[in-house]
Design an enzyme around this catalytic site. Structure first.
Site, PDB file in Angstrom:
ATOM      1  N   ASP A  67       0.816  -1.212   0.000  1.00  0.00           N
ATOM      2  CA  ASP A  67       0.000   0.000   0.000  1.00  0.00           C
ATOM      3  C   ASP A  67       0.849   1.262   0.000  1.00  0.00           C
ATOM      4  O   ASP A  67       0.489   2.269  -0.612  1.00  0.00           O
ATOM      5  CB  ASP A  67      -0.922   0.002   1.227  1.00  0.00           C
ATOM      6  N   GLY A  68       1.995   1.230   0.684  1.00  0.00           N
ATOM      7  CA  GLY A  68       2.867   2.408   0.725  1.00  0.00           C
ATOM      8  C   GLY A  68       3.370   2.797  -0.655  1.00  0.00           C
ATOM      9  O   GLY A  68       3.415   3.984  -1.000  1.00  0.00           O
ATOM     10  N   ARG A 152       5.988  17.535  25.049  1.00  0.00           N
ATOM     11  CA  ARG A 152       4.752  17.351  25.805  1.00  0.00           C
ATOM     12  C   ARG A 152       3.578  17.334  24.822  1.00  0.00           C
ATOM     13  O   ARG A 152       3.774  17.488  23.618  1.00  0.00           O
ATOM     14  CB  ARG A 152       4.602  18.478  26.821  1.00  0.00           C
ATOM     15  N   LYS A 169      -5.888  18.854  23.106  1.00  0.00           N
ATOM     16  CA  LYS A 169      -4.640  18.680  23.849  1.00  0.00           C
ATOM     17  C   LYS A 169      -4.323  17.203  23.746  1.00  0.00           C
ATOM     18  O   LYS A 169      -4.962  16.374  24.399  1.00  0.00           O
ATOM     19  CB  LYS A 169      -4.806  19.127  25.297  1.00  0.00           C
ATOM     20  N   ASP A 171      -1.427  13.998  21.749  1.00  0.00           N
ATOM     21  CA  ASP A 171      -0.146  13.696  21.100  1.00  0.00           C
ATOM     22  C   ASP A 171      -0.169  14.097  19.633  1.00  0.00           C
ATOM     23  O   ASP A 171       0.876  14.199  18.997  1.00  0.00           O
ATOM     24  CB  ASP A 171       0.163  12.202  21.205  1.00  0.00           C
ATOM     25  N   SER A 185      -5.359   6.214  11.335  1.00  0.00           N
ATOM     26  CA  SER A 185      -6.576   6.595  12.046  1.00  0.00           C
ATOM     27  C   SER A 185      -7.187   5.408  12.779  1.00  0.00           C
ATOM     28  O   SER A 185      -7.628   5.524  13.930  1.00  0.00           O
ATOM     29  CB  SER A 185      -7.594   7.193  11.063  1.00  0.00           C
ATOM     30  N   SER A 187      -5.615   2.762  13.879  1.00  0.00           N
ATOM     31  CA  SER A 187      -4.736   2.438  15.008  1.00  0.00           C
ATOM     32  C   SER A 187      -4.977   3.363  16.192  1.00  0.00           C
ATOM     33  O   SER A 187      -4.780   2.973  17.349  1.00  0.00           O
ATOM     34  CB  SER A 187      -3.264   2.537  14.578  1.00  0.00           C
TER      35      SER A 187
END
Length: 285
Positions: A67-68, A152, A169, A171, A185, A187
């Site tokens: 797929d990549g 953070r 807020k 990751d 998405s 995952s």
């Protein structure tokens, strides 16, 4: 079809072998193979063309790999209505769902003008800095904003059609097409969306507020994400997992449905739900 482009995962010996056989088969059919320049070097193929020349001449594309590899080719052909046949030589792919056994029968039908094509929506991603456009790309799967390894959580003010959704807020944040819903998405807890749906999925990555859940919006939505984290935070933008760069505080990313689509040639022996069952091993113990 006269001009058929061939792209492959060049470091995979299986792909090189199949590509050599495919070139000979196409020439026997009276077609002109347009071979990826990286593959040309590996095979010693005499007719060398640039990617731009191949993009301008091709009437159909065959991609050998996963797929990549197909996603990178789809980005190259963005803006051209050229059908892409993805052949996976390993396990079944979400995008490269044609097996090696299906390759030549499928090609026969395509060359006779009988492809089974699925038009996949793409996203147009534009990055603004200090009010000026600094980057613009189309993506087939997704765009991802995420933090550096030691950073953070990042603050991402998100609007839909100029209406404030929230300031995530988290990751990071994933904005994906239905095609990309089974990628990063998924995952991150995002929904599986049938590729023929017209919508956009917004999925936060590890949000600080647990009530921040994935949301699906209409495809005519214009999504704006502004980085409001401080200057010392490292934040990155990645497009289809292949193109990326560092963002700064105040940078704004605008996402909307692209005008062009990607045409994928599909298998005639299986449907999308069989691909889901096989890839995700549903029903297995």
């Amino acid at each position: 079809m006269q001009y058929v482009a061939i792209f492959a995962k060049v470091h995979d010996p299986r792909c090189q072998k199949v590509a050599s056989e495919l070139i000979a088969w196409l020439e026997q059919k009276g077609c002109t193979p347009l071979v990826d320049p990286h593959l040309t070097a590996s095979l010693g193929y005499p007719r060398e063309l640039s990617e731009e020349e191949i993009r301008d001449q091709a009437e159909m594309v065959v991609v050998l790999g996963g797929d990549g590899t197909l996603i990178s080719v789809a980005r190259l052909f963005s803006g051209r209505d050229v059908p892409i046949l993805g052949v996976n030589l390993g396990s079944l792919g979400f995008l490269t769902e044609i097996t090696l056994e299906e390759l030549y029968p499928r090609l026969e039908r395509c060359l006779k003008g009988d492809p089974r094509v699925s038009d996949r929506m793409m996203l147009e991603v534009t990055v603004y800095r200090d009010g000026k456009q600094i980057e613009k790309n189309n993506v087939l799967n997704d765009m991802v904003i995420n933090k550096g390894a030691l950073a953070r959580i990042v603050d991402l003010e998100t609007k839909i059609n100029r209406h404030i959704l929230t300031t995530y807020k988290a990751d990071g944040l994933i904005i994906s097409t239905p095609t990309g819903s089974t990628g990063y998405s998924l995952s991150a807890g995002g929904p599986i969306i049938h590729p023929q749906m017209n919508c956009i999925a917004i999925t936060p990555i590890c949000p600080h507020t647990l009530t921040n859940r994935p949301i699906v919006v209409p495809d005519e939505s214009i999504i704006s994400v502004t980085v409001t984290s401080s200057h010392d935070e490292k934040v990155y933008l990645t497009l289809d997992g292949q193109v990326g760069f560092k963002l700064q505080q105040g940078d704004s990313i605008e996402v909307r449905r692209a005008l062009k689509t990607t045409a994928l040639i599909m298998s005639r022996s299986r449907d999308y739900f069989e691909v889901l069952r096989t890839k995700l091993k549903w029903g297995e113990r």
